[in-house]
Scaffold this motif. Structure first.
Motif, PDB file in Angstrom:
ATOM      1  N   THR A  88       0.846  -1.187   0.000  1.00  0.00           N
ATOM      2  CA  THR A  88       0.000   0.000   0.000  1.00  0.00           C
ATOM      3  C   THR A  88       0.879   1.234   0.000  1.00  0.00           C
ATOM      4  N   ARG A  89       0.550   2.196  -0.842  1.00  0.00           N
ATOM      5  CA  ARG A  89       1.209   3.502  -0.789  1.00  0.00           C
ATOM      6  C   ARG A  89       0.294   4.444  -0.025  1.00  0.00           C
ATOM      7  N   VAL A  90       0.880   5.126   0.943  1.00  0.00           N
ATOM      8  CA  VAL A  90       0.158   6.078   1.776  1.00  0.00           C
ATOM      9  C   VAL A  90       0.705   7.468   1.482  1.00  0.00           C
ATOM     10  N   TYR A  91      -0.183   8.364   1.092  1.00  0.00           N
ATOM     11  CA  TYR A  91       0.180   9.765   0.871  1.00  0.00           C
ATOM     12  C   TYR A  91      -0.285  10.566   2.075  1.00  0.00           C
ATOM     13  N   ALA A  92       0.611  11.401   2.603  1.00  0.00           N
ATOM     14  CA  ALA A  92       0.283  12.179   3.790  1.00  0.00           C
ATOM     15  C   ALA A  92       0.883  13.577   3.695  1.00  0.00           C
ATOM     16  N   VAL A  93       0.349  14.457   4.510  1.00  0.00           N
ATOM     17  CA  VAL A  93       0.879  15.809   4.627  1.00  0.00           C
ATOM     18  C   VAL A  93       1.256  16.020   6.086  1.00  0.00           C
ATOM     19  N   LEU A  94       2.461  16.498   6.296  1.00  0.00           N
ATOM     20  CA  LEU A  94       2.942  16.870   7.618  1.00  0.00           C
ATOM     21  C   LEU A  94       2.894  18.389   7.696  1.00  0.00           C
ATOM     22  N   PHE A  95       2.102  18.913   8.616  1.00  0.00           N
ATOM     23  CA  PHE A  95       1.951  20.355   8.755  1.00  0.00           C
ATOM     24  C   PHE A  95       2.952  20.871   9.772  1.00  0.00           C
ATOM     25  N   LEU A  96       3.850  21.748   9.326  1.00  0.00           N
ATOM     26  CA  LEU A  96       4.806  22.395  10.211  1.00  0.00           C
ATOM     27  C   LEU A  96       4.429  23.874  10.325  1.00  0.00           C
ATOM     28  N   GLU A  97       5.082  24.608  11.198  1.00  0.00           N
ATOM     29  CA  GLU A  97       4.717  26.009  11.460  1.00  0.00           C
ATOM     30  C   GLU A  97       4.716  26.868  10.201  1.00  0.00           C
ATOM     31  N   ASN A  98       5.682  26.646   9.306  1.00  0.00           N
ATOM     32  CA  ASN A  98       5.844  27.518   8.142  1.00  0.00           C
ATOM     33  C   ASN A  98       5.427  26.880   6.821  1.00  0.00           C
ATOM     34  N   GLY A  99       4.751  25.755   6.872  1.00  0.00           N
ATOM     35  CA  GLY A  99       4.274  25.144   5.640  1.00  0.00           C
ATOM     36  C   GLY A  99       4.203  23.634   5.716  1.00  0.00           C
ATOM     37  N   PRO A 100       3.631  23.017   4.670  1.00  0.00           N
ATOM     38  CA  PRO A 100       3.440  21.564   4.652  1.00  0.00           C
ATOM     39  C   PRO A 100       4.629  20.828   4.029  1.00  0.00           C
ATOM     40  N   ILE A 101       4.770  19.588   4.438  1.00  0.00           N
ATOM     41  CA  ILE A 101       5.713  18.643   3.840  1.00  0.00           C
ATOM     42  C   ILE A 101       4.871  17.482   3.318  1.00  0.00           C
ATOM     43  N   TYR A 102       5.139  17.064   2.098  1.00  0.00           N
ATOM     44  CA  TYR A 102       4.385  15.984   1.457  1.00  0.00           C
ATOM     45  C   TYR A 102       5.197  14.700   1.567  1.00  0.00           C
ATOM     46  N   ILE A 103       4.552  13.642   2.037  1.00  0.00           N
ATOM     47  CA  ILE A 103       5.259  12.389   2.315  1.00  0.00           C
ATOM     48  C   ILE A 103       4.519  11.227   1.675  1.00  0.00           C
ATOM     49  N   SER A 104       5.292  10.277   1.157  1.00  0.00           N
ATOM     50  CA  SER A 104       4.689   9.005   0.728  1.00  0.00           C
ATOM     51  C   SER A 104       5.423   7.864   1.426  1.00  0.00           C
ATOM     52  N   PHE A 105       4.648   6.859   1.774  1.00  0.00           N
ATOM     53  CA  PHE A 105       5.164   5.658   2.428  1.00  0.00           C
ATOM     54  C   PHE A 105       4.706   4.456   1.629  1.00  0.00           C
ATOM     55  N   ASP A 106       5.595   3.516   1.386  1.00  0.00           N
ATOM     56  CA  ASP A 106       5.207   2.220   0.834  1.00  0.00           C
ATOM     57  C   ASP A 106       5.167   1.237   2.001  1.00  0.00           C
ATOM     58  N   VAL A 107       3.969   0.785   2.347  1.00  0.00           N
ATOM     59  CA  VAL A 107       3.772  -0.122   3.474  1.00  0.00           C
ATOM     60  C   VAL A 107       3.645  -1.534   2.918  1.00  0.00           C
ATOM     61  N   TYR A 108       4.554  -2.399   3.354  1.00  0.00           N
ATOM     62  CA  TYR A 108       4.633  -3.772   2.855  1.00  0.00           C
ATOM     63  C   TYR A 108       4.203  -4.733   3.947  1.00  0.00           C
ATOM     64  N   LYS A 109       3.250  -5.602   3.626  1.00  0.00           N
ATOM     65  CA  LYS A 109       2.744  -6.588   4.584  1.00  0.00           C
ATOM     66  C   LYS A 109       3.630  -7.827   4.548  1.00  0.00           C
ATOM     67  N   LYS A 110       4.321  -8.050   5.662  1.00  0.00           N
ATOM     68  CA  LYS A 110       5.091  -9.278   5.819  1.00  0.00           C
ATOM     69  C   LYS A 110       4.161 -10.345   6.404  1.00  0.00           C
ATOM     70  N   PHE A 121       9.867  12.308   0.847  1.00  0.00           N
ATOM     71  CA  PHE A 121       9.173  13.536   1.195  1.00  0.00           C
ATOM     72  C   PHE A 121       9.692  14.682   0.349  1.00  0.00           C
ATOM     73  N   SER A 122       8.843  15.706   0.247  1.00  0.00           N
ATOM     74  CA  SER A 122       9.156  16.861  -0.578  1.00  0.00           C
ATOM     75  C   SER A 122       8.361  18.056  -0.074  1.00  0.00           C
ATOM     76  N   VAL A 123       8.828  19.245  -0.439  1.00  0.00           N
ATOM     77  CA  VAL A 123       8.075  20.453  -0.123  1.00  0.00           C
ATOM     78  C   VAL A 123       7.225  20.890  -1.313  1.00  0.00           C
ATOM     79  N   LYS A 124       7.283  20.136  -2.404  1.00  0.00           N
ATOM     80  CA  LYS A 124       6.552  20.484  -3.629  1.00  0.00           C
ATOM     81  C   LYS A 124       5.487  19.440  -3.931  1.00  0.00           C
ATOM     82  N   ALA A 125       4.254  19.777  -3.681  1.00  0.00           N
ATOM     83  CA  ALA A 125       3.156  18.826  -3.867  1.00  0.00           C
ATOM     84  C   ALA A 125       2.984  18.423  -5.317  1.00  0.00           C
ATOM     85  N   ASP A 126       3.049  19.383  -6.231  1.00  0.00           N
ATOM     86  CA  ASP A 126       2.713  19.086  -7.627  1.00  0.00           C
ATOM     87  C   ASP A 126       3.757  18.222  -8.333  1.00  0.00           C
TER      88      ASP A 126
END
Length: 137
Positions: A88-110, A121-126
């Motif tokens: 599963t790929r999980v897309y998330a946003v981490l909100f910090l004081e001065n702006g968002p950070i965009y994160i993706s996680f690949d979750v693998y079921k063992k 992670f990146s500071v550029k969503a697009d």
């Protein structure tokens, strides 16, 4: 009170059902003790922990972003995508004081657990999230 307990229970159920509980646990650690603790939770038993250089790069990059963007304010899991059975790929946003950070996680079921096999992670969503998350369908 009862409604709050039901919502809490259902939230935990759906997080486990979607395979994102490890992502949420890392965000909890980030909120309580910082980015290094979050990485330790997210990368526990991950192949990324074997490559210490990769781990230190992630740690340093996240620390540099946090220095510029400030402290934790919150997070949101935006979307989950089943790539294949057990992945599963999980897309998330981490909100910090001065702006968002965009994160993706690949979750693998063992067999008996879930791990994060990749995180980015990146500071550029697009340039980071799929177009439908940014612009809609």
């Amino acid at each position: 009170m009862v409604c709050g307990l039901i919502v809490f229970f259902l939230q935990g159920f759906f997080l486990k059902a979607e395979g994102i509980s490890i992502v949420s646990q890392g965000f909890d650690a980030y909120h309580i003790t910082g980015s290094k603790s979050a990485l330790d939770v997210w990368l526990k038993d991950s192949p990324l922990m074997v490559d210490r250089d990769a781990y230190h790069k992630l740690e340093n990059d996240l620390a540099r972003i946090q220095m510029a963007y400030g402290n934790y304010r919150g997070q949101q899991i935006v979307k989950t995508v089943t790539i294949a059975e057990g992945l599963t790929r999980v897309y998330a946003v981490l909100f910090l004081e001065n702006g968002p950070i965009y994160i993706s996680f690949d979750v693998y079921k063992k067999i008996s657990s879930e791990i994060i096999s990749d995180v980015a992670f990146s500071v550029k969503a697009d340039t980071f999230f799929p177009p439908d998350l940014i612009y809609g369908k």
